[in-house]
Design a protein around this motif. Sequence first.
Motif, mmCIF file in Angstrom:
data_model
loop_
_atom_site.group_PDB
_atom_site.id
_atom_site.type_symbol
_atom_site.label_atom_id
_atom_site.label_comp_id
_atom_site.label_asym_id
_atom_site.label_seq_id
_atom_site.Cartn_x
_atom_site.Cartn_y
_atom_site.Cartn_z
ATOM 1 N N THR A 176 2.498 12.118 -9.897
ATOM 2 C CA THR A 176 3.796 11.362 -10.026
ATOM 3 C C THR A 176 3.979 10.503 -11.311
ATOM 4 O O THR A 176 4.931 10.004 -11.561
ATOM 5 C CB THR A 176 3.962 10.432 -8.578
ATOM 6 O OG1 THR A 176 3.261 9.433 -8.697
ATOM 7 C CG2 THR A 176 4.077 11.326 -7.497
ATOM 8 N N GLY A 177 2.608 10.055 -11.763
ATOM 9 C CA GLY A 177 2.742 9.137 -12.807
ATOM 10 C C GLY A 177 2.631 7.773 -12.407
ATOM 11 O O GLY A 177 2.514 6.821 -13.287
ATOM 12 N N LEU A 178 2.848 7.438 -11.021
ATOM 13 C CA LEU A 178 2.622 5.984 -10.417
ATOM 14 C C LEU A 178 1.257 5.898 -9.980
ATOM 15 O O LEU A 178 0.474 6.559 -9.805
ATOM 16 C CB LEU A 178 3.638 6.174 -9.303
ATOM 17 C CG LEU A 178 4.973 6.366 -9.266
ATOM 18 C CD1 LEU A 178 5.656 6.461 -7.936
ATOM 19 C CD2 LEU A 178 5.728 5.562 -10.013
ATOM 20 N N THR A 179 0.960 4.539 -10.274
ATOM 21 C CA THR A 179 -0.352 4.095 -9.719
ATOM 22 C C THR A 179 -0.094 2.632 -9.244
ATOM 23 O O THR A 179 0.677 1.962 -9.220
ATOM 24 C CB THR A 179 -1.336 4.024 -11.042
ATOM 25 O OG1 THR A 179 -0.729 2.792 -12.062
ATOM 26 C CG2 THR A 179 -1.697 5.213 -11.490
ATOM 27 N N PRO A 180 -1.109 2.527 -8.226
ATOM 28 C CA PRO A 180 -1.085 0.911 -7.650
ATOM 29 C C PRO A 180 -1.514 -0.147 -8.716
ATOM 30 O O PRO A 180 -1.897 0.362 -9.804
ATOM 31 C CB PRO A 180 -2.313 1.158 -6.426
ATOM 32 C CG PRO A 180 -2.463 2.556 -6.395
ATOM 33 C CD PRO A 180 -2.133 3.311 -7.674
ATOM 34 N N THR A 181 -1.098 -1.384 -8.328
ATOM 35 C CA THR A 181 -1.417 -2.297 -9.128
ATOM 36 C C THR A 181 -2.987 -2.478 -8.936
ATOM 37 O O THR A 181 -3.712 -2.175 -8.252
ATOM 38 C CB THR A 181 -0.827 -3.706 -8.721
ATOM 39 O OG1 THR A 181 -1.459 -4.035 -7.418
ATOM 40 C CG2 THR A 181 0.781 -3.490 -8.762
ATOM 41 N N THR A 182 -3.519 -3.079 -10.064
ATOM 42 C CA THR A 182 -5.065 -3.367 -10.127
ATOM 43 C C THR A 182 -5.600 -4.310 -9.073
ATOM 44 O O THR A 182 -6.466 -3.947 -8.435
ATOM 45 C CB THR A 182 -5.176 -4.175 -11.459
ATOM 46 O OG1 THR A 182 -5.100 -3.311 -12.688
ATOM 47 C CG2 THR A 182 -7.071 -4.421 -11.561
ATOM 48 N N PRO A 183 -4.764 -5.302 -8.448
ATOM 49 C CA PRO A 183 -4.962 -5.907 -7.355
ATOM 50 C C PRO A 183 -5.070 -5.011 -5.990
ATOM 51 O O PRO A 183 -6.066 -5.138 -5.193
ATOM 52 C CB PRO A 183 -4.218 -7.163 -7.209
ATOM 53 C CG PRO A 183 -3.761 -7.259 -8.503
ATOM 54 C CD PRO A 183 -3.619 -6.048 -9.163
ATOM 55 N N GLU A 184 -4.232 -4.036 -6.015
ATOM 56 C CA GLU A 184 -4.070 -3.179 -4.755
ATOM 57 C C GLU A 184 -5.435 -2.331 -4.895
ATOM 58 O O GLU A 184 -5.886 -2.087 -3.756
ATOM 59 C CB GLU A 184 -2.743 -2.497 -5.020
ATOM 60 C CG GLU A 184 -1.820 -3.163 -4.337
ATOM 61 C CD GLU A 184 -0.523 -2.406 -4.720
ATOM 62 O OE1 GLU A 184 0.732 -2.878 -4.035
ATOM 63 O OE2 GLU A 184 -0.332 -1.550 -5.539
ATOM 64 N N ILE A 185 -5.626 -1.622 -6.084
ATOM 65 C CA ILE A 185 -6.918 -0.853 -6.282
ATOM 66 C C ILE A 185 -8.066 -1.726 -5.912
ATOM 67 O O ILE A 185 -8.844 -1.280 -5.070
ATOM 68 C CB ILE A 185 -7.162 -0.227 -7.632
ATOM 69 C CG1 ILE A 185 -6.038 0.690 -7.870
ATOM 70 C CG2 ILE A 185 -8.246 0.555 -7.788
ATOM 71 C CD1 ILE A 185 -5.678 1.181 -9.386
ATOM 72 N N GLU A 186 -8.333 -2.861 -6.391
ATOM 73 C CA GLU A 186 -9.521 -3.530 -5.939
ATOM 74 C C GLU A 186 -9.541 -3.917 -4.441
ATOM 75 O O GLU A 186 -10.656 -3.679 -3.934
ATOM 76 C CB GLU A 186 -9.543 -5.126 -6.688
ATOM 77 C CG GLU A 186 -9.629 -4.561 -8.363
ATOM 78 C CD GLU A 186 -9.562 -5.895 -9.112
ATOM 79 O OE1 GLU A 186 -10.338 -5.853 -10.262
ATOM 80 O OE2 GLU A 186 -9.000 -6.896 -8.738
ATOM 81 N N GLU A 187 -8.500 -4.211 -3.851
ATOM 82 C CA GLU A 187 -8.590 -4.593 -2.421
ATOM 83 C C GLU A 187 -9.089 -3.361 -1.606
ATOM 84 O O GLU A 187 -9.785 -3.508 -0.868
ATOM 85 C CB GLU A 187 -7.071 -4.876 -2.038
ATOM 86 C CG GLU A 187 -6.785 -5.016 -0.584
ATOM 87 C CD GLU A 187 -5.528 -5.327 -0.133
ATOM 88 O OE1 GLU A 187 -5.266 -6.172 0.770
ATOM 89 O OE2 GLU A 187 -4.529 -4.683 -0.457
ATOM 90 N N MET A 188 -8.352 -2.059 -2.101
ATOM 91 C CA MET A 188 -8.848 -1.062 -1.250
ATOM 92 C C MET A 188 -10.317 -0.742 -1.542
ATOM 93 O O MET A 188 -11.103 -0.260 -0.609
ATOM 94 C CB MET A 188 -8.009 0.352 -1.902
ATOM 95 C CG MET A 188 -8.308 1.507 -0.695
ATOM 96 S SD MET A 188 -7.597 1.288 0.800
ATOM 97 C CE MET A 188 -5.843 1.163 0.794
ATOM 98 N N HIS A 189 -10.786 -0.683 -2.823
ATOM 99 C CA HIS A 189 -12.186 -0.343 -3.282
ATOM 100 C C HIS A 189 -13.107 -1.129 -2.307
ATOM 101 O O HIS A 189 -13.884 -0.818 -2.145
ATOM 102 C CB HIS A 189 -12.321 -0.246 -4.659
ATOM 103 C CG HIS A 189 -11.838 1.123 -5.084
ATOM 104 N ND1 HIS A 189 -12.667 1.796 -5.967
ATOM 105 C CD2 HIS A 189 -10.847 1.759 -5.286
ATOM 106 C CE1 HIS A 189 -11.862 2.870 -6.537
ATOM 107 N NE2 HIS A 189 -10.737 2.855 -6.002
#
Length: 252
Positions: A176-189
């Motif tokens: 889609t070209g969309l990505t989560p924010t960096t904080p959202e990625i870090e929270e999930m990882h």
Amino acid sequence: MTAPTPLIAGNWKMHGLAASLDEARAVAAALAGGVGAKATRVAICPAAPLISRMAQALAGSRVETGGQDCRAEASGAFTGDVAAEMLADAGATLVILGHSERRAGHGEDDALVAAKVGAALRAGLEPIICVGEALDQRESGHALSVVIGQVRGSLPAGLAGRPFSVAYEPVWAIGTGLTPTTPEIEEMHRAIRRVLGEMFGPAADRAPILYGGSVKPSNAAEILHAAEVGGALVGGASLKADDFLEIIRALG
């Protein structure tokens, strides 16, 4: 804590003919010429008809060949399916399992994904196990619980002490070209890392947690340097050597 070896894996999906092997060769040549950190592992996962030819084309290079799916059974009357042993026999060393396109389009649930992971281990393949939430699950505040549930349900006990990786792919970001924010990625990882530790103990620290979902040269550096991001599962951008190499370079 043992730092995981980073992995950048390209998922060609249902793209690529024999001529596309030149793109893989170009990636291998660039890596041989010094592009990318030597500690970084690189893999390309083409469609099944190309696996054997790609493995031959990349023999002796830093680029590993992987499959995109496998059947849980070793053999049988399963027209059109591919066993993990067949992938290994064709030259694959890794296999993507539980991709959202398999979960949604083929009705694969966590139990089936776990069975396929067991098949990969049986055949000596290293599984890349995909998890991720849909947009409505993200918007309703259930993203963490959904993904944690997928991790617990899709990773069998047999992974203990074996090499594997988990790829977090928010379904709403794929293509889609969309990505989560960096904080959202870090929270999930971080949440995935915590669950892996609970399931498999300290040895799980060696398993990289990849990010997948519209990874491209323009956003790769920010994503790859986020906390607990140990690489990427790259879709469309892996089809062209120049784009894939830019992502590899971004890891540093």
